[in-house]
Design a protein around this motif. Structure first.
Motif, short mmCIF file in Angstrom:
data_model
loop_
_atom_site.label_atom_id
_atom_site.label_comp_id
_atom_site.label_asym_id
_atom_site.label_seq_id
_atom_site.Cartn_x
_atom_site.Cartn_y
_atom_site.Cartn_z
N ILE A 125 0.84 -1.10 0.02
CA ILE A 125 -0.01 -0.09 0.30
C ILE A 125 0.94 1.33 -0.05
O ILE A 125 0.41 2.12 -0.63
CB ILE A 125 -0.88 0.01 1.22
N LEU A 126 2.00 1.20 0.79
CA LEU A 126 2.78 2.56 0.81
C LEU A 126 3.27 2.63 -0.45
O LEU A 126 3.35 3.85 -1.11
CB LEU A 126 3.95 2.19 1.65
N GLU A 127 3.69 1.56 -1.28
CA GLU A 127 4.40 1.66 -2.63
C GLU A 127 3.40 2.55 -3.40
O GLU A 127 3.84 3.26 -4.47
CB GLU A 127 4.67 0.39 -3.40
N LYS A 128 2.09 2.13 -3.52
CA LYS A 128 1.11 2.68 -4.51
C LYS A 128 0.76 3.93 -4.23
O LYS A 128 0.27 4.86 -4.98
CB LYS A 128 -0.18 1.85 -4.40
N ASP A 129 1.07 4.30 -2.78
CA ASP A 129 0.89 6.03 -2.51
C ASP A 129 -0.62 6.26 -2.99
O ASP A 129 -0.70 6.64 -4.19
CB ASP A 129 2.11 6.72 -3.38
N GLY A 130 -1.47 6.61 -1.97
CA GLY A 130 -2.61 7.28 -2.14
C GLY A 130 -3.70 6.12 -1.90
O GLY A 130 -3.44 5.04 -1.36
N THR A 165 -7.96 -10.67 0.93
CA THR A 165 -7.67 -9.01 1.12
C THR A 165 -8.47 -8.16 2.02
O THR A 165 -8.05 -7.66 2.83
CB THR A 165 -7.51 -8.42 -0.23
N SER A 166 -9.75 -8.59 1.41
CA SER A 166 -10.87 -7.56 2.15
C SER A 166 -10.78 -7.74 3.65
O SER A 166 -10.93 -6.78 4.35
CB SER A 166 -12.20 -7.95 1.67
N LYS A 167 -10.66 -9.03 4.12
CA LYS A 167 -10.45 -9.48 5.47
C LYS A 167 -9.23 -8.80 6.00
O LYS A 167 -9.65 -8.17 7.16
CB LYS A 167 -10.90 -10.67 5.84
N THR A 168 -8.20 -8.82 5.40
CA THR A 168 -6.93 -8.40 5.98
C THR A 168 -7.09 -6.84 6.09
O THR A 168 -6.72 -6.41 7.32
CB THR A 168 -5.80 -9.09 5.11
N LEU A 169 -7.72 -6.15 5.16
CA LEU A 169 -7.68 -4.88 5.28
C LEU A 169 -8.45 -4.31 6.30
O LEU A 169 -8.04 -3.42 6.89
CB LEU A 169 -8.29 -4.10 3.97
N TYR A 182 -3.96 1.01 11.25
CA TYR A 182 -2.84 1.49 10.45
C TYR A 182 -3.58 1.88 8.90
O TYR A 182 -2.73 2.59 8.23
CB TYR A 182 -2.34 -0.02 9.92
N LEU A 183 -4.79 1.55 8.77
CA LEU A 183 -5.40 2.01 7.50
C LEU A 183 -6.76 2.91 7.68
O LEU A 183 -7.46 2.34 8.62
CB LEU A 183 -5.67 0.70 6.68
N ASN A 184 -7.17 3.67 6.80
CA ASN A 184 -8.35 4.12 6.67
C ASN A 184 -9.40 3.22 5.69
O ASN A 184 -8.48 3.10 4.48
CB ASN A 184 -8.46 5.49 6.24
N HIS A 185 -10.21 2.82 5.76
CA HIS A 185 -10.98 1.80 5.04
C HIS A 185 -12.17 2.20 4.66
O HIS A 185 -13.27 2.33 5.52
CB HIS A 185 -11.14 0.55 5.64
N GLY A 234 -11.76 1.79 -0.96
CA GLY A 234 -10.48 1.47 -1.07
C GLY A 234 -9.73 1.81 0.41
O GLY A 234 -10.49 2.05 1.38
N VAL A 235 -8.70 1.72 0.53
CA VAL A 235 -7.89 2.02 1.77
C VAL A 235 -6.70 3.06 1.78
O VAL A 235 -6.17 3.14 0.26
CB VAL A 235 -7.18 0.75 2.47
N ASP A 236 -6.32 3.73 2.57
CA ASP A 236 -5.07 4.51 2.70
C ASP A 236 -4.37 4.61 3.86
O ASP A 236 -5.11 4.15 4.92
CB ASP A 236 -5.06 5.80 1.91
N LEU A 237 -3.21 4.57 4.04
CA LEU A 237 -2.66 4.54 5.47
C LEU A 237 -2.87 5.66 6.14
O LEU A 237 -2.96 6.74 5.91
CB LEU A 237 -0.81 4.81 5.04
N THR A 238 -2.91 5.46 7.54
CA THR A 238 -3.22 6.30 8.44
C THR A 238 -1.83 7.05 8.77
O THR A 238 -0.88 6.54 8.16
CB THR A 238 -3.97 5.81 9.74
#
Lengths: 149, 149
Positions: free
Chosen positions: A25-30, A48-52, A60-63, A68-72
């Motif tokens: 997720i960090l690599e994808k940025d956004g 994936t959905s469950k892990t997110l 760690y994430l806003n979902h 989609g998700v992004d990093l907090t």
DNA sequence: GAAATTTTTTGGTGCAAGCCCAAATTTTGT
DNA sequence: ACAAAATTTGGGCTTGCACCAAAAAATTTC
């Protein structure tokens, strides 16, 4: 926001797989979509959905569901640590006869179990190297050194 | 019997917990009873009993039910590797600012995921040190070096 | 803008590694 | 031989990680 803002974490909070998610997720940025991650990590979208969800519950994430998700802030700081840990340990192993690829592979297997404390000490002891075998090593994060000057 | 007799293992065969069992059994030297292990590892005897069975099925132990276990030739060779790996990695970390105790603890957490190949390379690169932070390092086991002289 | 398609989530299942408890079995000690 | 102690077996629980099928939401197409 960086690691120092979160002096409380030990680096042992996440399982190897969850680390893969955050790094991706960090690599994808956004904002990143579920499908992107599941194809990137070669895993079923439902997994994936469950892990997110778990990573979001842990802060760690806003979902936003279906979006989609992004990093907090925490997730960002934490993932920066994850990347630094990977790079420092890989660099270390290349000093002992392992090729960059071997070092990377090896570290990927055990990095989840190396504490932030150990990483900071290794980092200091190596003189805060700026480049590792798999990219730039960004600092301003080793609690130790930062604290005494 | 030593590691060279078993060129096939990668060092990644056993879980962290199973490694604890083998190391404990090696230390005791000879036939070891279930109770001894379960109190040594702070685990319920029934858990120990099941784990010993698994290790026996995998060929590391001889298990005479209700009597005790001892290492097979494979188990002995493998456990010697486990000890060498632990000592080499601990020694390595003490070169980077960790105290012997910290190094030991740290390594205990991740050693299960470091390959024999990497250990051999690190070992060669360090010049086959004879003493680690937690005991003597016995060699005659790094496949690499042994093979070219 | 409504229907069809795609994406995402939910619910169920499975497997491996560990752990514990209770009950059955075997050994040991008196 | 009988009681006590040690060991094993059977059952159940948890965590992590995976999959599939079905439901729900978003997107695309007409």
């Amino acid at each position: 926001m960086n690691e120092q803002s979160y002096p409380e974490f030990t680096g042992l909070e996440l399982s190897p797989r969850k680390i893969d998610y955050l790094k991706f997720i960090l690599e994808k940025d956004g904002t990143v979509k579920t499908t992107e991650i599941s194809s990137g990590l070669q895993v079923d979208p439902s997994t994936t959905s469950k892990t997110l969800n778990e990573l979001a519950s842990a802060g760690y994430l806003n979902h936003i569901p279906y979006r989609g998700v992004d990093l907090t802030e925490l997730g960002e700081a934490y993932t920066q640590f994850l990347v630094r840990r990977h790079r420092i340990l890989s660099l270390l192993l290349t000093h002992y006869g392992l090729s960059p690829e071997e070092a990377c592979d090896e570290v990927s297997r055990f990095e989840a179990f190396v504490s932030r404390d150990a990483v900071d000490k290794i980092c200091s002891s190596m003189g805060h190297p700026m480049f590792g075998v798999c990219g730039e090593i960004s600092h301003g994060k080793c609690l130790h050194e930062e604290n005494h000057h």
